[in-house]
Design an enzyme around this catalytic site. Sequence first.
Site, PDB file in Angstrom:
ATOM      1  N   ASP A 478      -5.194   3.962  13.682  1.00  0.00           N
ATOM      2  CA  ASP A 478      -5.858   3.994  12.365  1.00  0.00           C
ATOM      3  C   ASP A 478      -4.743   3.937  11.306  1.00  0.00           C
ATOM      4  O   ASP A 478      -3.706   4.577  11.446  1.00  0.00           O
ATOM      5  CB  ASP A 478      -6.656   5.304  12.251  1.00  0.00           C
ATOM      6  CG  ASP A 478      -7.453   5.402  10.968  1.00  0.00           C
ATOM      7  OD1 ASP A 478      -8.704   5.402  11.064  1.00  0.00           O
ATOM      8  OD2 ASP A 478      -6.827   5.483   9.903  1.00  0.00           O
ATOM      9  N   ASN A 486      -5.877   0.768  -0.588  1.00  0.00           N
ATOM     10  CA  ASN A 486      -6.885  -0.040  -1.302  1.00  0.00           C
ATOM     11  C   ASN A 486      -6.900   0.310  -2.789  1.00  0.00           C
ATOM     12  O   ASN A 486      -6.979  -0.610  -3.630  1.00  0.00           O
ATOM     13  CB  ASN A 486      -8.277   0.224  -0.731  1.00  0.00           C
ATOM     14  CG  ASN A 486      -8.560  -0.666   0.465  1.00  0.00           C
ATOM     15  OD1 ASN A 486      -7.991  -1.756   0.562  1.00  0.00           O
ATOM     16  ND2 ASN A 486      -9.422  -0.221   1.352  1.00  0.00           N
ATOM     17  N   ASP A 495      -7.400  -6.124   2.727  1.00  0.00           N
ATOM     18  CA  ASP A 495      -7.813  -7.095   3.776  1.00  0.00           C
ATOM     19  C   ASP A 495      -6.592  -7.776   4.387  1.00  0.00           C
ATOM     20  O   ASP A 495      -6.515  -7.961   5.623  1.00  0.00           O
ATOM     21  CB  ASP A 495      -8.740  -8.143   3.183  1.00  0.00           C
ATOM     22  CG  ASP A 495     -10.141  -7.586   2.934  1.00  0.00           C
ATOM     23  OD1 ASP A 495     -10.411  -6.451   3.390  1.00  0.00           O
ATOM     24  OD2 ASP A 495     -10.967  -8.290   2.300  1.00  0.00           O
ATOM     25  N   GLU A 522     -10.654   0.427   9.189  1.00  0.00           N
ATOM     26  CA  GLU A 522      -9.215   0.269   9.387  1.00  0.00           C
ATOM     27  C   GLU A 522      -8.810   0.864  10.723  1.00  0.00           C
ATOM     28  O   GLU A 522      -7.685   1.255  10.941  1.00  0.00           O
ATOM     29  CB  GLU A 522      -8.446   0.906   8.206  1.00  0.00           C
ATOM     30  CG  GLU A 522      -8.103   2.383   8.298  1.00  0.00           C
ATOM     31  CD  GLU A 522      -9.298   3.342   8.253  1.00  0.00           C
ATOM     32  OE1 GLU A 522     -10.435   2.874   8.474  1.00  0.00           O
ATOM     33  OE2 GLU A 522      -9.094   4.515   8.024  1.00  0.00           O
TER      34      GLU A 522
HETATM   35  N1  LIG Z   1      -9.591  -3.339   2.022  1.00  0.00           N
HETATM   36  C1  LIG Z   1     -10.383  -2.823   2.912  1.00  0.00           C
HETATM   37  N2  LIG Z   1     -10.595  -1.525   2.991  1.00  0.00           N
HETATM   38  C2  LIG Z   1     -11.385  -0.968   3.923  1.00  0.00           C
HETATM   39  C3  LIG Z   1     -12.025  -1.799   4.831  1.00  0.00           C
HETATM   40  N3  LIG Z   1     -12.773  -1.027   5.687  1.00  0.00           N
HETATM   41  C4  LIG Z   1     -12.562   0.255   5.282  1.00  0.00           C
HETATM   42  N4  LIG Z   1     -11.717   0.301   4.243  1.00  0.00           N
HETATM   43  C5  LIG Z   1     -11.270   1.397   3.531  1.00  0.00           C
HETATM   44  O1  LIG Z   1     -10.538   2.232   4.353  1.00  0.00           O
HETATM   45  C6  LIG Z   1     -10.545   3.514   3.763  1.00  0.00           C
HETATM   46  C7  LIG Z   1     -10.608   4.614   4.783  1.00  0.00           C
HETATM   47  O2  LIG Z   1     -10.380   5.764   4.174  1.00  0.00           O
HETATM   48  P1  LIG Z   1     -10.380   7.151   4.910  1.00  0.00           P
HETATM   49  O3  LIG Z   1     -11.432   7.179   5.946  1.00  0.00           O
HETATM   50  O4  LIG Z   1     -10.525   8.145   3.885  1.00  0.00           O
HETATM   51  O5  LIG Z   1      -9.002   7.276   5.609  1.00  0.00           O
HETATM   52  P2  LIG Z   1      -7.552   7.213   4.999  1.00  0.00           P
HETATM   53  O6  LIG Z   1      -7.653   6.966   3.572  1.00  0.00           O
HETATM   54  O7  LIG Z   1      -6.881   6.080   5.716  1.00  0.00           O
HETATM   55  O8  LIG Z   1      -6.950   8.509   5.315  1.00  0.00           O
HETATM   56  P3  LIG Z   1      -6.448   8.975   6.708  1.00  0.00           P
HETATM   57  O9  LIG Z   1      -7.076   8.135   7.737  1.00  0.00           O
HETATM   58  O10 LIG Z   1      -6.828  10.352   6.834  1.00  0.00           O
HETATM   59  O11 LIG Z   1      -5.042   8.732   6.690  1.00  0.00           O
HETATM   60  C8  LIG Z   1     -11.743   3.542   2.846  1.00  0.00           C
HETATM   61  O12 LIG Z   1     -11.276   3.667   1.506  1.00  0.00           O
HETATM   62  C9  LIG Z   1     -12.392   2.202   3.043  1.00  0.00           C
HETATM   63  O13 LIG Z   1     -12.904   1.677   1.866  1.00  0.00           O
HETATM   64  C10 LIG Z   1     -11.820  -3.191   4.759  1.00  0.00           C
HETATM   65  O14 LIG Z   1     -12.376  -3.967   5.492  1.00  0.00           O
HETATM   66  N5  LIG Z   1     -11.008  -3.624   3.776  1.00  0.00           N
END
Ligand SMILES: Nc1nc2c(ncn2[C@@H]2O[C@H](COP(=O)(O)OP(=O)(O)OP(=O)(O)O)[C@@H](O)[C@H]2O)c(=O)[nH]1
Length: 603
Positions: A478, A486, A495, A522
């Site tokens: 992850d 983002n 992306d 992600e």
């Molecule tokens: N650009 C983009 N962002 C995505 C996509 N799918 C998920 N995200 C973003 O990934 C982020 C995941 O955030 P969190 O679940 O809070 O995890 P994190 O911010 O990585 O924090 P930790 O995992 O705890 O390190 C969210 O802000 C989603 O909007 C995608 O296809 N594209």
Amino acid sequence: MRFKPLALQVLQQILLYAVLFWLLVSAVRAGLLFSQGQKHLAEIPDTVNTLYMPLLAQSVWDVELATTQKELASISAINGVESVLLETRLGQRLRYVRPHSDGEHHNIYRLDVHLNHGNRESLGTLTLYVSNTLVQREIANDLISSMAQRVLDFMALALLIVFILRRRFVVPVQQLAQAARAFVPGEPAPAFRLQYPAGVEDEMTQLLASFNAMRASINNHLAERKRYETALKQARDELASRVEERTARLDRLLNFQQLISAVSSRFINIPLDEIDGAMEQTLAQIGTFMEVDRCYLIGVDQLQVVSMVHEWQAAGIAPGAEGLDFAPLSSRPALFATLLREGVLNIPNCRQIPSFGHTQTQCDIQSLLMIRIDYLDQPVGVFGCDMVHSPRQWQDEEQLLVRLLGDMFANMIIRRQQLHALSDTQQQLEEANAHLARMALSDSLTGLANRRHFDEEKRQAFDKARRKGAPFALIMLDIDFFKEYNDHYGHQAGDQCLQRLAALLTSLFTYPGELPARIGGEEFAVLLPGIDYQGALKRAEALRQAVWDLNMPHANSRIADRVTVSLGAIAMDPGLHSGVEQMIADADAALYRAKASGRNCIG
Ligand SMILES: Nc1nc2c(ncn2[C@@H]2O[C@H](COP(=O)(O)OP(=O)(O)OP(=O)(O)O)[C@@H](O)[C@H]2O)c(=O)[nH]1
């Protein structure tokens, strides 16, 4: 059979009947003479009394002996009187015997001699001795002399008859018989002539005329029969040649039918990839059957652009359609324009068409037969045959064959076009399906296997490893602080970050069975068949380091200046994991531990 001249036969017949006739006549005559003789004998006394007695009595009265003897001689000369005896009353006896008398007598008549006038006193007795033999002899002599006379007459008459018969009958008949023997039926000969008196018409000339008519009739009959036989022979020969011609034609039609049948059965349900080969084969069959030097099939599309060319040539014949390029037929020489307009080109002698040599590339052609192939009133091709070595007058049945084959080729050209179109559509469809399948199993953003694909594969890999007792591991990872990424760089940059990470995963996990997948926003996972826990840890570490080495700036990360990932590695433990979901849960827990341990590490 013995030959017996006709004249002799006639003579014998005449003699026979003449003798019989004469015998009859002689018998009647003898009867009459006998009757007359008897009557004569009975009348002798009266005759003597009437004719001789007066003179005899007078001579006796006058005693004139000489006269008496003379009278007695006269009486004895009467036929039948054998002798006479005169006994006078004076005792005188005078006997007078007929000369050459045999002395035999049968009747005796005594007559009284007396004068008829005055004194009727008896002067004596006259005794007449009458003999039948004399009368019979007389009759016999008469008959004999009569017969002798008649025999002489007959001989003369017979000779005359034989002479005339021979001249007027026997000789002409012999000549006719000779002519009949010499007659050869069927050979012309002048009318036969007899050596016969001129100007006479009788049965013989009629027989001759009949013979000549019969001969002419036989010759006419034979001539007519010969004419009939000649006509019959001609008719028979003509019939035989017609039968032969008809049989050959029937054989040809039979072969024709077999050819049509073979071609049509070859074309039924033929797959697309065999159509061109079948057309080549059929052209060879047709060319051989029709004994032409070339035959060819040109297909055109809806714009009448040449789309297909097949050609067959006899041994030693150069190709004719070789130079055809795939251009509209209307741009071809005037010959094709005429064919498209007329529908058929039947040219027995190409040299008689001045434009042919200039417009046709195949200047060696002497005769050709071409037809436009139509389908639903639209030209779809051209089918034709060439004669190179010798000109040819195309027969009706050949034109019919070409038309029938043209119809079959029309169907095949259309079928070929349709199958080609169908094949193109199928190919497009297959490509679309493959794309859809890929779409269904892959992630549209990164191109990695998606969650559904990952779930199917992880189950199969787990089961396979369990079944074989082989090791099996998986890694879950992850991106750290991706939300912040983002937020800071924008979603589009996020992306791109995901895509770069996906490309890294694809480049790192290339062994058979290894499958990197995007299983969440992600979140990523990698299936590692054949890898134990230590191996999984090594691969996870290599991955972590590779991400680090990508050096993607991450200004808002709280642990580093670049993008980092946290990983959870887990290997299958048959004692703990009864299903793949338990492994996933353990991997999830490991990832959680990595996050909890400060991120950018392996849990
Ligand atoms: N650009 C983009 N962002 C995505 C996509 N799918 C998920 N995200 C973003 O990934 C982020 C995941 O955030 P969190 O679940 O809070 O995890 P994190 O911010 O990585 O924090 P930790 O995992 O705890 O390190 C969210 O802000 C989603 O909007 C995608 O296809 N594209």
